[in-house]
Design an enzyme around this catalytic site. Structure first.
Site, PDB file in Angstrom:
ATOM      1  N   GLY A  55    -133.014  -8.575  39.050  1.00  0.00           N
ATOM      2  CA  GLY A  55    -133.719  -7.414  38.516  1.00  0.00           C
ATOM      3  C   GLY A  55    -132.785  -6.224  38.473  1.00  0.00           C
ATOM      4  N   CYS A  82    -129.597 -12.999  43.136  1.00  0.00           N
ATOM      5  CA  CYS A  82    -129.116 -11.621  42.958  1.00  0.00           C
ATOM      6  C   CYS A  82    -130.063 -10.615  43.645  1.00  0.00           C
ATOM      7  CB  CYS A  82    -128.939 -11.334  41.471  1.00  0.00           C
ATOM      8  SG  CYS A  82    -127.977  -9.861  41.194  1.00  0.00           S
ATOM      9  N   TYR A  83    -130.872  -9.870  42.862  1.00  0.00           N
ATOM     10  CA  TYR A  83    -131.841  -8.958  43.479  1.00  0.00           C
ATOM     11  C   TYR A  83    -132.741  -9.740  44.450  1.00  0.00           C
ATOM     12  CZ  TYR A  83    -135.649  -5.498  43.759  1.00  0.00           C
ATOM     13  OH  TYR A  83    -136.581  -4.617  44.204  1.00  0.00           O
ATOM     14  N   HIS A 169    -125.462 -15.389  39.381  1.00  0.00           N
ATOM     15  CA  HIS A 169    -126.531 -15.888  38.497  1.00  0.00           C
ATOM     16  C   HIS A 169    -126.252 -17.336  38.081  1.00  0.00           C
ATOM     17  CE1 HIS A 169    -128.800 -12.177  37.824  1.00  0.00           C
ATOM     18  NE2 HIS A 169    -127.644 -11.571  37.996  1.00  0.00           N
ATOM     19  N   GLU A 171    -128.190 -19.260  36.555  1.00  0.00           N
ATOM     20  CA  GLU A 171    -128.932 -19.618  35.342  1.00  0.00           C
ATOM     21  C   GLU A 171    -128.149 -19.356  34.060  1.00  0.00           C
ATOM     22  OE1 GLU A 171    -129.405 -17.110  37.302  1.00  0.00           O
ATOM     23  OE2 GLU A 171    -130.320 -15.365  36.374  1.00  0.00           O
ATOM     24  N   ASP A 227    -138.166 -22.193  12.736  1.00  0.00           N
ATOM     25  CA  ASP A 227    -139.158 -21.536  13.593  1.00  0.00           C
ATOM     26  C   ASP A 227    -140.559 -21.573  12.997  1.00  0.00           C
ATOM     27  OD1 ASP A 227    -136.762 -21.017  14.714  1.00  0.00           O
ATOM     28  OD2 ASP A 227    -136.805 -18.845  14.442  1.00  0.00           O
ATOM     29  N   LYS A 369    -134.110 -21.527  20.995  1.00  0.00           N
ATOM     30  CA  LYS A 369    -133.951 -22.296  19.754  1.00  0.00           C
ATOM     31  C   LYS A 369    -133.852 -23.812  19.973  1.00  0.00           C
ATOM     32  CE  LYS A 369    -133.250 -21.702  15.257  1.00  0.00           C
ATOM     33  NZ  LYS A 369    -133.891 -20.673  14.439  1.00  0.00           N
TER      34      LYS A 369
END
Ligand code: XMP
Length: 513
Positions: A55, A82-83, A169, A171, A227, A369
């Protein structure tokens, strides 16, 4: 069937959805919760693990977001990122302090103790950091298991309570082994079996759409791109003929495009597709216009008019569906408010007037996507739709340079169809980002048979790219280029020269206008 669920508590990181998507990649179901969600709710939902996102705040600020402390007593594993790590330290009895220098960008993580979290990973990993505060003291019961140049506490672990904190991070794509760390947390620590798949996502979305829509009608602007096609297929599976799709033929489409779209959706899927044939209107308004941005504006504005007009003729509907993806709404990450409904500005229906009283239905809003592609395949859409190259909203309008008219569009369409055929035949179409022809409004001298010719030039643009932000021209085998060039010059009247664009982006752009 109820799936094993991982809760992601959202503290406002721009990466929260990326965490959710990594969890989906591990075939595990996850749900994003507001950071304030009471531990009791998580317990009631039966979550088997909790991830605290990063965050933008500092835990040292008095008003920074805090979770319900009882989550640490739920008896399920917790991973703070992290946060999230700093929250663990701050809320338990550790200490966080302001650092003299912000750690931002890549750093080398040295793993001292692998344990379950780093199982199977090398001792050193290039990881992505982005934080200002730093851990000064670990809470009781924790052990530091990895460090970076700037911090001895880059990963801390309390194996007994199963609480884990990592400063970097995992991710993001550019953290080496990041997905393995997340997978270790899910499988080895939380005991996830991987009992969730794209088919479940489709099923859940379908039932959510049914619930939201009830007996009302839904309208959708179908462009034929990935999409809107996946959104249409999904919504159609959910509510069948309550969905009406509008396909605007702006006269700037590629060869046979309208027929292909109508054939697939109307015949194959039995969808209610209405075609608004408005080519003449678009061409009339584009007469004499050569400036690319003016062309775009005219095409966009005319699209809205034609689209609105068809909606009026279709009659009452409560919902307007859009194939908005997560990267389109990235700016809407919010802590306390609901993310504002953003309409993709470059999207075909962008700029619809506010007085249209529709509720937006955006079933792909949380997906990326590649996930949308996987979902499309799951729903039975053919490869040609799911793996289709991007095509700009203004269509051939920005690929006929200068003034757009029927003749040049016709020439471009024929040339482009040949390029498309040859890209398919040489197995290159799905390997490149985009491949298309551009019509140049210049004439050059040539000779055909005994005759002197004075005809137009076609440029071939074939690029590779990850995200269209940067791109490079593809080193297409000479034989393919030769075949395309020969065929275009022989088969398309009005073209006597074909050139290959060898500019990268930047400084060039992918499109010529
Ligand atoms: P450029 O030419 O800026 O293109 O390098 C980047 C990507 O965006 C597409 N593109 C557009 N898409 N409306 C769209 O919907 C537009 O006006 C537009 N202009 C460019 C282009 O095809 C490429 O994929």
């Amino acid at each position: 069937m109820k799936h094993q669920t991982i809760a992601v508590l959202d503290f406002g990181s721009q990466y929260t959805q990326v965490i959710a998507r990594r969890i989906r990649e591990c075939n595990v179901y996850s749900k994003i919760y507001h950071y304030k969600t009471p531990a009791k709710t998580l317990q009631r939902d039966g979550v088997i693990g909790v991830i605290l996102s990063g965050g933008p705040d500092s835990v040292l600020a008095p008003k920074s977001p805090r979770p319900d402390k009882a989550i640490f007593r739920l008896g399920v594993p917790v991973l703070g990122i992290c946060y999230g790590l700093q929250l663990i330290a701050h809320l338990l009895d550790g200490k966080v302090e302001k650092s003299n220098h912000r750690e931002y960008g890549h750093g080398i993580l040295k793993v001292a103790t692998k344990g379950s979290l780093f199982r199977g990973l090398p001792n050193a990993l290039r990881v992505w950091n982005s934080h200002g505060d730093r851990l000064a003291k670990m809470p009781t019961g924790f052990k530091a298991v990895a460090s970076t140049e700037n911090s001895g506490y880059a990963a801390i672990v309390d194996e007994k309570r199963k609480i884990y904190g990592i400063q970097f991070h995992p991710e993001v794509n550019h953290s080496e082994g990041g997905i393995n760390i997340i997978e270790n947390f899910l499988r080895k620590i939380c005991g996830c079996k991987g009992d969730w798949s794209m088919a479940d996502l489709a099923r859940e979305s379908i039932s959510r759409i049914r619930e939201t829509v009830g007996k009302d009608r839904v309208l959708l602007g179908l462009s034929g791109g990935v999409d809107s096609s996946v959104a249409a297929a999904l919504i159609h599976k959910a509510i069948g003929r309550q969905l009406t799709c509008v396909f605007v033929d702006n006269g700037l489409l590629r060869q046979n495009e309208r027929e292909l779209v109508v054939d697939l959706y109307k015949r194959h899927f039995d969808m209610d597709v209405r075609v608004a044939r408005a080519g003449s209107k678009f061409l009339q308004r584009l007469k004499g216009v050569t400036d690319p941005e003016r062309k775009r504006k005219i095409i966009g504005k005319t699209f809205v008019e034609v689209f609105q007009d068809s909606l009026k003729r279709i009659g009452d509907a409560k919902f307007l569906a859009q194939g908005t993806l997560y990267p389109d709404v990235i700016e809407s990450v919010s802590i306390d408010g609901n993310p504002a409904a953003t309409i993709k500005s470059h999207h075909n229906v962008g700029g619809l007037p506010k007085n249209m009283k529709f509720k937006l239905l955006e079933p792909l809003r949380e997906l990326f996507k590649d996930e949308v592609r996987a979902l499309g395949s799951e729903l039975g859409l053919p490869k040609e739709v799911v793996w289709r190259q991007p095509f700009p909203g203004p269509g051939l309008g920005v690929r006929v340079l200068g003034e757009v008219n029927r003749r040049s569009l016709d020439v471009l369409r024929k040339a482009d169809a040949i390029l498309h055929e040859e890209m398919m035949a040489s197995d290159l179409y799905y390997k490149v980002w985009q491949s298309f022809c551009v019509f140049l409004p210049v004439r050059t001298v040539g000779v055909m048979g005994d005759e002197r010719t004075y005809d137009n030039v076609i440029a071939l643009r074939i690029v590779e790219s990850m995200d269209a932000m940067t791109a490079d021209w593809v080193r297409v085998p000479y034989e393919v280029l030769q075949k395309v060039s020969t065929r275009i010059i022989n088969e398309v009247n009005g073209v006597n020269r074909v050139v290959y664009d060898i500019s990268s982006k930047p400084p060039g752009t992918i499109e010529w206008e």
